[in-house]
Design a protein around this motif. Structure first.
Motif, mmCIF file in Angstrom:
data_model
loop_
_atom_site.group_PDB
_atom_site.id
_atom_site.type_symbol
_atom_site.label_atom_id
_atom_site.label_comp_id
_atom_site.label_asym_id
_atom_site.label_seq_id
_atom_site.Cartn_x
_atom_site.Cartn_y
_atom_site.Cartn_z
ATOM 1 N N CYS A 130 -8.368 27.377 -10.603
ATOM 2 C CA CYS A 130 -8.692 28.794 -10.806
ATOM 3 C C CYS A 130 -7.763 29.731 -10.034
ATOM 4 O O CYS A 130 -7.491 30.837 -10.487
ATOM 5 C CB CYS A 130 -10.138 29.064 -10.384
ATOM 6 S SG CYS A 130 -11.371 28.256 -11.416
ATOM 7 N N TYR A 150 -22.427 24.661 -9.074
ATOM 8 C CA TYR A 150 -23.059 24.416 -10.363
ATOM 9 C C TYR A 150 -22.543 23.089 -10.879
ATOM 10 O O TYR A 150 -21.333 22.880 -10.963
ATOM 11 C CB TYR A 150 -22.695 25.536 -11.349
ATOM 12 C CG TYR A 150 -23.245 25.328 -12.736
ATOM 13 C CD1 TYR A 150 -24.534 25.736 -13.060
ATOM 14 C CD2 TYR A 150 -22.481 24.732 -13.725
ATOM 15 C CE1 TYR A 150 -25.044 25.555 -14.332
ATOM 16 C CE2 TYR A 150 -22.981 24.545 -15.002
ATOM 17 C CZ TYR A 150 -24.261 24.952 -15.302
ATOM 18 O OH TYR A 150 -24.755 24.769 -16.559
ATOM 19 N N GLN A 190 -18.817 21.938 -11.816
ATOM 20 C CA GLN A 190 -18.073 22.740 -12.790
ATOM 21 C C GLN A 190 -17.718 24.120 -12.267
ATOM 22 O O GLN A 190 -16.825 24.772 -12.783
ATOM 23 C CB GLN A 190 -18.884 22.889 -14.088
ATOM 24 C CG GLN A 190 -18.959 21.629 -14.917
ATOM 25 C CD GLN A 190 -20.053 20.679 -14.429
ATOM 26 O OE1 GLN A 190 -21.135 21.103 -14.072
ATOM 27 N NE2 GLN A 190 -19.757 19.399 -14.423
ATOM 28 N N GLY A 191 -18.429 24.562 -11.231
ATOM 29 C CA GLY A 191 -18.164 25.884 -10.696
ATOM 30 C C GLY A 191 -18.764 26.051 -9.315
ATOM 31 O O GLY A 191 -19.597 25.253 -8.878
ATOM 32 N N VAL A 228 -14.907 28.940 -11.925
ATOM 33 C CA VAL A 228 -15.470 28.063 -12.950
ATOM 34 C C VAL A 228 -14.308 27.289 -13.543
ATOM 35 O O VAL A 228 -13.296 27.887 -13.942
ATOM 36 C CB VAL A 228 -16.203 28.868 -14.047
ATOM 37 C CG1 VAL A 228 -16.659 27.959 -15.177
ATOM 38 C CG2 VAL A 228 -17.378 29.632 -13.456
ATOM 39 N N HIS A 283 -15.039 24.627 -18.635
ATOM 40 C CA HIS A 283 -16.409 25.110 -18.797
ATOM 41 C C HIS A 283 -16.473 26.624 -18.945
ATOM 42 O O HIS A 283 -17.574 27.195 -18.967
ATOM 43 C CB HIS A 283 -17.263 24.637 -17.617
ATOM 44 C CG HIS A 283 -17.245 23.153 -17.461
ATOM 45 N ND1 HIS A 283 -17.996 22.315 -18.238
ATOM 46 C CD2 HIS A 283 -16.518 22.359 -16.653
ATOM 47 C CE1 HIS A 283 -17.747 21.059 -17.900
ATOM 48 N NE2 HIS A 283 -16.850 21.063 -16.940
ATOM 49 N N ALA A 284 -15.320 27.269 -19.035
ATOM 50 C CA ALA A 284 -15.269 28.723 -19.195
ATOM 51 C C ALA A 284 -15.856 29.117 -20.551
ATOM 52 O O ALA A 284 -15.768 28.362 -21.522
ATOM 53 C CB ALA A 284 -13.833 29.218 -19.070
ATOM 54 N N VAL A 327 -21.462 29.717 -17.539
ATOM 55 C CA VAL A 327 -21.549 29.144 -16.199
ATOM 56 C C VAL A 327 -21.407 30.234 -15.134
ATOM 57 O O VAL A 327 -22.181 30.294 -14.181
ATOM 58 C CB VAL A 327 -20.504 28.028 -15.991
ATOM 59 C CG1 VAL A 327 -20.490 27.545 -14.543
ATOM 60 C CG2 VAL A 327 -20.762 26.868 -16.940
ATOM 61 N N GLY A 328 -20.432 31.110 -15.280
ATOM 62 C CA GLY A 328 -20.209 32.174 -14.308
ATOM 63 C C GLY A 328 -21.407 33.100 -14.202
ATOM 64 O O GLY A 328 -21.851 33.440 -13.105
ATOM 65 N N LEU A 372 -24.182 31.221 -12.483
ATOM 66 C CA LEU A 372 -23.858 31.085 -11.060
ATOM 67 C C LEU A 372 -24.153 32.373 -10.301
ATOM 68 O O LEU A 372 -24.744 32.341 -9.224
ATOM 69 C CB LEU A 372 -22.378 30.732 -10.893
ATOM 70 C CG LEU A 372 -22.012 29.321 -10.522
ATOM 71 C CD1 LEU A 372 -20.509 29.126 -10.592
ATOM 72 C CD2 LEU A 372 -22.553 28.912 -9.187
#
Length: 156
Positions: free
Chosen positions: A21, A47, A54-55, A78, A82-83, A87-88, A91
């Motif tokens: 990232c 997460y 994944q994040g 993230v 998994h974007a 997820v974000g 989170l």
């Protein structure tokens, strides 16, 4: 998939997400380790499941331990695989609840939320919609461009 407070055994996994990232940064594990060591001021949440992360997200108390303290979404990452899967957003919303509880258990209230992000970053809308923050200032020529200061004073 669950969101939980990270521990030192997660540093390597967080670092793997961090490195994809924020590839321009170096010494990811040292940074994560040092931030983790600032507990209870700062807390990482992850997460994932028992096999992979994944994040991650890092929350920090910004202005000291005060009756109505400012908390900062310090960093979120993230994994690109998994974007776009929510997820974000998950989170941010779930970890904010956890961090708010953490701050409350320390004997303080969350009075405001602060986030910074690069101007033009798509995440600005995410932060606005999840945390109610809005533009409060700009730091010109910060890093690779302008940095937006997003802020929300929480009504008590």
């Amino acid at each position: 998939m669950i969101i939980r407070q990270a521990n030192k055994s997660d540093i390597s996994s967080i670092s793997k997400v961090y490195s994809v990232c924020f590839a321009e940064e170096a010494n990811h594990e040292i940074w994560i380790y040092s931030c983790m060591n600032s507990f209870p001021k700062s807390v990482y949440y992850v997460y994932g499941n028992e096999k992979s992360i994944q994040g991650y997200i890092l929350w920090s108390i910004k202005n000291g331990f005060r009756a109505n303290t400012i908390v900062e979404l310090d960093q979120i990452g993230v994994h690109p695989e998994h974007a776009g899967q929510g997820v974000g957003r998950k989170l941010i919303t779930e970890s904010f609840k956890l961090f708010t509880t953490h701050v409350t258990e320390l004997g303080y209230n969350v009075g405001s939320v602060l986030v910074t992000t690069s101007e033009g970053n798509y995440a600005e809308e995410l932060y606005t919609s999840t945390l109610g923050v809005s533009r409060n200032g700009v730091i010109s020529e910060y890093g690779s461009g302008n940095e937006l200061i997003l802020f929300n004073k929480i009504k008590s």
